[in-house]
Scaffold this motif. Structure first.
Motif, PDB file in Angstrom:
ATOM      1  N   LEU A 121       0.826  -1.211   0.000  1.00 43.52           N
ATOM      2  CA  LEU A 121       0.000   0.000   0.000  1.00 43.52           C
ATOM      3  C   LEU A 121       0.855   1.253   0.000  1.00 43.52           C
ATOM      4  N   LEU A 122       1.843   1.333   0.880  1.00 40.35           N
ATOM      5  CA  LEU A 122       2.664   2.542   0.939  1.00 40.35           C
ATOM      6  C   LEU A 122       3.447   2.751  -0.355  1.00 40.35           C
ATOM      7  N   PRO A 123       4.059   1.709  -0.964  1.00 40.45           N
ATOM      8  CA  PRO A 123       4.711   1.915  -2.265  1.00 40.45           C
ATOM      9  C   PRO A 123       3.741   2.358  -3.360  1.00 40.45           C
ATOM     10  N   VAL A 124       2.521   1.808  -3.380  1.00 31.38           N
ATOM     11  CA  VAL A 124       1.549   2.221  -4.406  1.00 31.38           C
ATOM     12  C   VAL A 124       1.204   3.695  -4.233  1.00 31.38           C
ATOM     13  N   LEU A 125       0.998   4.133  -2.994  1.00 34.50           N
ATOM     14  CA  LEU A 125       0.680   5.541  -2.756  1.00 34.50           C
ATOM     15  C   LEU A 125       1.911   6.433  -2.918  1.00 34.50           C
ATOM     16  N   GLY A 126       3.088   5.865  -2.799  1.00 31.92           N
ATOM     17  CA  GLY A 126       4.308   6.661  -2.888  1.00 31.92           C
ATOM     18  C   GLY A 126       4.558   7.446  -1.625  1.00 31.92           C
ATOM     19  N   VAL A 127       4.456   6.775  -0.460  1.00 34.56           N
ATOM     20  CA  VAL A 127       4.621   7.437   0.835  1.00 34.56           C
ATOM     21  C   VAL A 127       5.912   6.952   1.483  1.00 34.56           C
ATOM     22  N   PRO A 128       6.858   7.838   1.771  1.00 29.70           N
ATOM     23  CA  PRO A 128       8.082   7.437   2.485  1.00 29.70           C
ATOM     24  C   PRO A 128       7.809   7.328   3.980  1.00 29.70           C
ATOM     25  N   LEU A 129       8.653   6.609   4.685  1.00 31.10           N
ATOM     26  CA  LEU A 129       8.517   6.458   6.130  1.00 31.10           C
ATOM     27  C   LEU A 129       9.276   7.563   6.851  1.00 31.10           C
ATOM     28  N   GLU A 130       8.722   8.019   7.966  1.00 33.12           N
ATOM     29  CA  GLU A 130       9.431   8.967   8.827  1.00 33.12           C
ATOM     30  C   GLU A 130      10.623   8.280   9.492  1.00 33.12           C
ATOM     31  N   ARG A 131      10.384   7.065   9.975  1.00 30.88           N
ATOM     32  CA  ARG A 131      11.432   6.259  10.582  1.00 30.88           C
ATOM     33  C   ARG A 131      11.151   4.791  10.307  1.00 30.88           C
ATOM     34  N   GLY A 132      12.206   3.996  10.263  1.00 31.27           N
ATOM     35  CA  GLY A 132      12.043   2.562  10.099  1.00 31.27           C
ATOM     36  C   GLY A 132      11.695   2.174   8.686  1.00 31.27           C
ATOM     37  N   ARG A 133      10.914   1.117   8.568  1.00 30.39           N
ATOM     38  CA  ARG A 133      10.547   0.573   7.261  1.00 30.39           C
ATOM     39  C   ARG A 133       9.058   0.265   7.236  1.00 30.39           C
ATOM     40  N   GLY A 134       8.601  -0.129   6.045  1.00 38.55           N
ATOM     41  CA  GLY A 134       7.219  -0.526   5.901  1.00 38.55           C
ATOM     42  C   GLY A 134       7.021  -2.004   6.199  1.00 38.55           C
ATOM     43  N   ILE A 135       5.850  -2.515   5.884  1.00 38.23           N
ATOM     44  CA  ILE A 135       5.519  -3.925   6.092  1.00 38.23           C
ATOM     45  C   ILE A 135       6.135  -4.745   4.962  1.00 38.23           C
ATOM     46  N   ALA A 136       6.869  -5.786   5.309  1.00 37.89           N
ATOM     47  CA  ALA A 136       7.524  -6.641   4.317  1.00 37.89           C
ATOM     48  C   ALA A 136       6.538  -7.667   3.766  1.00 37.89           C
ATOM     49  N   LYS A 137       6.856  -8.179   2.567  1.00 36.77           N
ATOM     50  CA  LYS A 137       5.976  -9.166   1.935  1.00 36.77           C
ATOM     51  C   LYS A 137       5.814 -10.403   2.796  1.00 36.77           C
ATOM     52  N   ASP A 138       6.914 -10.868   3.409  1.00 37.53           N
ATOM     53  CA  ASP A 138       6.832 -12.101   4.199  1.00 37.53           C
ATOM     54  C   ASP A 138       6.133 -11.883   5.543  1.00 37.53           C
ATOM     55  N   GLU A 139       5.785 -10.606   5.846  1.00 37.78           N
ATOM     56  CA  GLU A 139       4.986 -10.320   7.033  1.00 37.78           C
ATOM     57  C   GLU A 139       3.504 -10.218   6.706  1.00 37.78           C
ATOM     58  N   ASP A 140       3.196 -10.000   5.430  1.00 36.20           N
ATOM     59  CA  ASP A 140       1.804  -9.873   4.989  1.00 36.20           C
ATOM     60  C   ASP A 140       1.288 -11.216   4.475  1.00 36.20           C
ATOM     61  N   VAL A 141       1.394 -12.234   5.305  1.00 34.79           N
ATOM     62  CA  VAL A 141       0.949 -13.588   4.973  1.00 34.79           C
ATOM     63  C   VAL A 141       0.153 -14.116   6.155  1.00 34.79           C
ATOM     64  N   PRO A 142      -0.730 -15.098   5.910  1.00 39.54           N
ATOM     65  CA  PRO A 142      -1.519 -15.651   7.019  1.00 39.54           C
ATOM     66  C   PRO A 142      -0.624 -16.147   8.150  1.00 39.54           C
ATOM     67  N   LYS A 143      -0.985 -15.787   9.374  1.00 42.04           N
ATOM     68  CA  LYS A 143      -0.240 -16.156  10.576  1.00 42.04           C
ATOM     69  C   LYS A 143       1.192 -15.633  10.540  1.00 42.04           C
ATOM     70  N   GLY A 144       1.409 -14.522   9.833  1.00 38.30           N
ATOM     71  CA  GLY A 144       2.727 -13.924   9.761  1.00 38.30           C
ATOM     72  C   GLY A 144       3.090 -13.210  11.050  1.00 38.30           C
TER      73      GLY A 144
END
Length: 815
Positions: A121-144
């Motif tokens: 979502l954040l890459p599609v919108l083109g939103v940078p993070l203030e600190r840290g990183r966004g949600i990784a693909k391997d975290e956006d999975v069932p029971k991740g």
């Protein structure tokens, strides 16, 4: 430049000798310029300022629609299909509203809004993070992994902008989540720009591609379009795609399912664009009235400076120099009015920001910035040229012979000068008619709106929201027991006459529908499935809301989880699905799977307007909270308390909070409000527009009346000798008064006629803003002109009466 500066010094010296005149002109212009600046600041902040996304013009939201639903969410199946449309989209992302969650820890419990996002979502919108990183693909999975993003506001307020928060765990609903990033200050989800609150915690959506439901529409989808792809093209292709699904279990032909795209800018700003354009046009007309008034004042002053200008001309000043001198004076007045107007605008913008309805996106961010100040400077300069052109041109063309004829002891006011002033009065009156008719239409529309019956009694009702965390209340029996016990205790609070819980409070948020089956009535092939909006309530809800019982009974304590499955329906459902029948005793099945029981209709209740006051009531059914799990597998965790009181509802807040916290000290209580407050929010956009339009109309009417009074008063002064001669020769005072009044009413009448015609044309643009009143409403178009003519008559009568009180001897001595 040196000549210009010299002219400016002369103009300032001349204006300083007439402080009253200068003050009146500056204040008149300040009102017009300030109103324009304030409304422009809203237009700039809402419509002109780019959204805080990368290339927002290439973003679009994807919506579903089907029978009885013109715009609603997408399902996980549809989202998966849209992601595969590579020829249209660079990528498609989704999110869902997670409701309020309980944030616990050292700072105490707090209920905060949350959302679940896909990792892209954040890459599609083109939103940078203030600190840290966004949600990784391997975290956006069932029971991740349990990870979370924190909003900037929450990071600053609760955690003191601690950079070390990233990497730490926080407790959400009793479960540990690792903070992976902090979002920027300006970030909002695409549909949050029109909300007072916004999500503060963001977790992975964790959709399961191997277990797609397809029937539950509960997600929002946003797409970044490929270069050259337009939104209409996307809609056409989506319509073709969804046609291929017709006939599958989740998209029956009778559903008439389709999808469409809406450009991001239109989605965020589309609903407020027309009201803002109407307001901007209104303040523009108001400025024209102010200019006409000032032009009349300057014309009057120019007539009094004929000898001065003649002397300057005789000493060698050319026409160009005289014209420039007059224009410099006008622009100087306008710039001074602009400075005062900017100060008024700053105050006005703060008031607009605090009182703006939620439909005004980014209202909290409104302010007077460099762009707005640049607009004010330009507007002031143009205004100075606009109202100063005619007086300046007249001042530069002095004819001594004509001046002596029209301005001498024995003369009266010149016809050419009077025609110019009458034309300005007519223009003022015409514009005032347009504005006041617009105000009258919005006022009548608002009156119609607040008179609507919502289907319940909003007076003396306290509401608040509870959300039970899964960690503390893992099973359905615990949830049911909590709400039953708290509901019973609230009813025993002194001053409470009835209380109950509801899934979603009417007018507070929209609700969707669910399919139903009626026993003994199979759906013929090709016919649409039966559906209705759904509500979950506890005993006491209907009584607390004073929703009328038409037949049967309300829910009570005999409706237990193990008892007879029951349901209540509203009048609209009964009329459409049981025409000419008594629905009591009939059975309805709701929910999925063969285990869902048939439910007996035990109550027929009145209709309520849930999704908006102007939207007609829809079919709806109600299930007791403690029986909801038998149809859908689990019950509702978040519910809204509704407590009817015998006095001020807010006085009972401490007592209700105390009894809730006795049961659970860590439970956050949110959305505390009276039902009257909820009703006020439901009409806030119409109230906002009505208030501004009425204010502009009153100001326009006042300026027009002042203009008429000023012109007639000056005319009476100029014609004092003429009036004295008429009286000395035996003229009747009443006839003289009538003559003066007629002179003032003639341009006012002409302006009114033209203004009515102009209002008839311009009011068509307000059609979508009106409720229960036509743009050509006969009452408004009759009453407003009569009112304005009465005001014009009063404005003309005062100087006319003064004129007839002049003694002939004194008038003949007048110079």
């Amino acid at each position: 430049m040196s000549n210009l500066l010299r002219d400016l010094r002369i103009a300032l010296r001349s204006l300083s000798r007439r402080p009253l005149f200068t003050t009146i002109v500056i204040l008149t212009l300040a009102l017009g310029i300030g109103a324009n600046t304030a409304i422009f600041s809203v237009v700039n902040g809402v419509l002109l300022r780019p959204l805080p996304y990368h290339a927002p013009e290439n973003l679009a939201l994807i919506w579903s629609k089907w029978t009885n639903f013109e715009k609603t969410w997408v399902s996980d199946f549809e989202y998966d299909q849209y992601k595969q449309q590579d020829r249209l989209f660079e990528d498609v992302a989704a999110w869902a509203d997670n409701g309020n969650v309980a944030l616990t820890g050292d700072q105490g419990p707090e209920s905060v809004p949350s959302a679940a996002l896909t990792s892209n979502l954040l890459p599609v919108l083109g939103v940078p993070l203030e600190r840290g990183r966004g949600i990784a693909k391997d975290e956006d999975v069932p029971k991740g992994p349990s990870v979370v993003l924190v909003a900037y506001d929450l990071w600053k307020r609760r955690y003191g902008s601690d950079p070390a928060l990233v990497g730490k765990n926080i407790q959400i609903d009793g479960k540990a989540f690792s903070v992976v990033g902090v979002l920027p200050r300006s970030f909002r989800l695409p549909l949050e720009f029109q909300l007072r609150t916004r999500a503060q915690l963001f977790v992975p959506l964790q959709l399961d591609p191997a277990n797609i439901d397809g029937g539950s529409h509960s997600y929002f989808a946003v797409a970044r379009l490929r270069p050259g792809i337009t939104v209409p093209r996307v809609t056409r292709d989506l319509e073709a795609l969804t046609t291929q699904w017709a006939g599958d279990p989740n998209h029956p032909v009778s559903m008439r399912f389709s999808a469409f795209a809406v450009a991001m800018n239109d989605e965020v700003n589309g609903g407020i664009k027309t009201p803002l354009v109407v307001l901007l046009a209104s303040v523009g007309l108001l400025l024209l009235i102010a200019c006409a008034n000032v032009a009349n004042l300057l014309l009057t002053r120019a007539d009094g400076r004929v000898r001065e200008v003649a002397v300057r001309s005789a000493l060698g000043a050319g026409q160009g120099r005289l014209l420039r001198l007059a224009l410099v004076e006008s622009v100087a007045l306008a710039l001074a009015g602009g400075v005062v107007g900017a100060a008024l605008a700053w105050v006005g913008v703060r008031a607009l920001a605090s009182g703006a309805p939620t439909s005004v996106p980014r209202a909290a961010d409104l302010g007077v910035d460099g762009v707005v100040l640049g607009f004010t400077l330009l507007l002031s300069a143009v205004t100075g040229l606009l109202f100063g052109a005619a007086p300046a041109f007249r001042s530069s063309r002095v004819d001594l012979v004509t001046s002596l004829k029209e301005g001498g002891r024995s003369g009266s006011e010149g016809r050419s000068r009077r025609r110019g002033r009458d034309l300005l009065v007519a223009a003022e009156m015409g514009i005032a008619v347009v504005l006041v008719i617009g105000a009258g239409l919005t006022l009548r529309s608002f009156q119609n709106l607040v008179r609507l019956d919502p289907g319940f009694d909003a007076h003396n009702v306290l509401t608040l929201r509870l959300a039970l965390p899964e960690g503390d209340y893992p099973a359905t029996p615990e949830l049911v027991r909590f709400y039953d016990q708290v509901g019973a205790e609230v009813k025993r609070v002194p001053g409470v006459t009835a209380a109950g819980f509801v899934r979603v409070l009417p007018l507070a948020a929209e609700i969707g529908d669910a399919g139903i089956q009626i026993e003994g009535r199979p759906i013929p092939p090709g016919e649409p499935n039966l559906s209705a909006d759904w509500q979950v309530v506890t005993p006491g809800y209907f009584e607390a809301m004073r929703i009328p019982l038409i037949r049967g009974r309300f829910f009570d304590q005999t409706d237990t989880p193990d008892g007879l499955p029951v349901i209540a329906v509203n009048q609209t459902l009964a009329k459409e699905y049981f025409p000419g029948e008594d629905p009591l005793g009939r059975r309805i099945k709701v929910g999925g799977g063969p285990q869902a029981p048939w439910r007996t209709i035990v109550g027929l209740v009145g209709d309520t307007r849930h999704n908006g006051l102007t939207k007609p009531p829809k079919r709806a059914w109600f299930i007791p909270h403690n029986q909801f799990a038998t149809a859908f597998g689990s019950t509702r965790r978040a519910m809204t308390l509704v407590a009817r009181t015998s006095g001020d509802p807010r006085s009972l807040v401490p007592a209700v909070e105390q009894l809730i916290h006795r049961r659970d000290a860590n439970l956050a209580i949110t959305e505390i409000a009276t039902l009257d407050d909820v009703m006020a929010i439901a009409v806030q956009e119409q109230r906002f527009l009505t208030t501004l339009m009425t204010g502009f109309g009153i100001l326009a009417l006042s300026l027009a009346a002042i203009g008429i009074y000023g012109v007639i008063s000056y005319s009476v002064t100029q014609r004092t000798q003429e009036i004295g001669i008429r009286l000395a020769l035996g003229a009747d005072r009443w006839k003289v008064r009538r003559l003066v009044v007629q002179q003032g009413m003639a341009p006012a009448l002409a302006g009114t006629v033209v203004g009515v015609g102009g209002a008839a044309l311009l009011s068509q643009f307000m059609r979508t803003l009106l409720y229960g009143v036509a743009p050509l409403d006969a009452l408004t178009y009759t009453a407003i002109p009569i009112l304005l003519m009465a005001v014009a008559f009063a404005a003309a009568l005062i100087p006319a009466s003064r004129a007839t009180r002049v003694e002939p001897v004194e008038a003949l001595r007048h110079d």
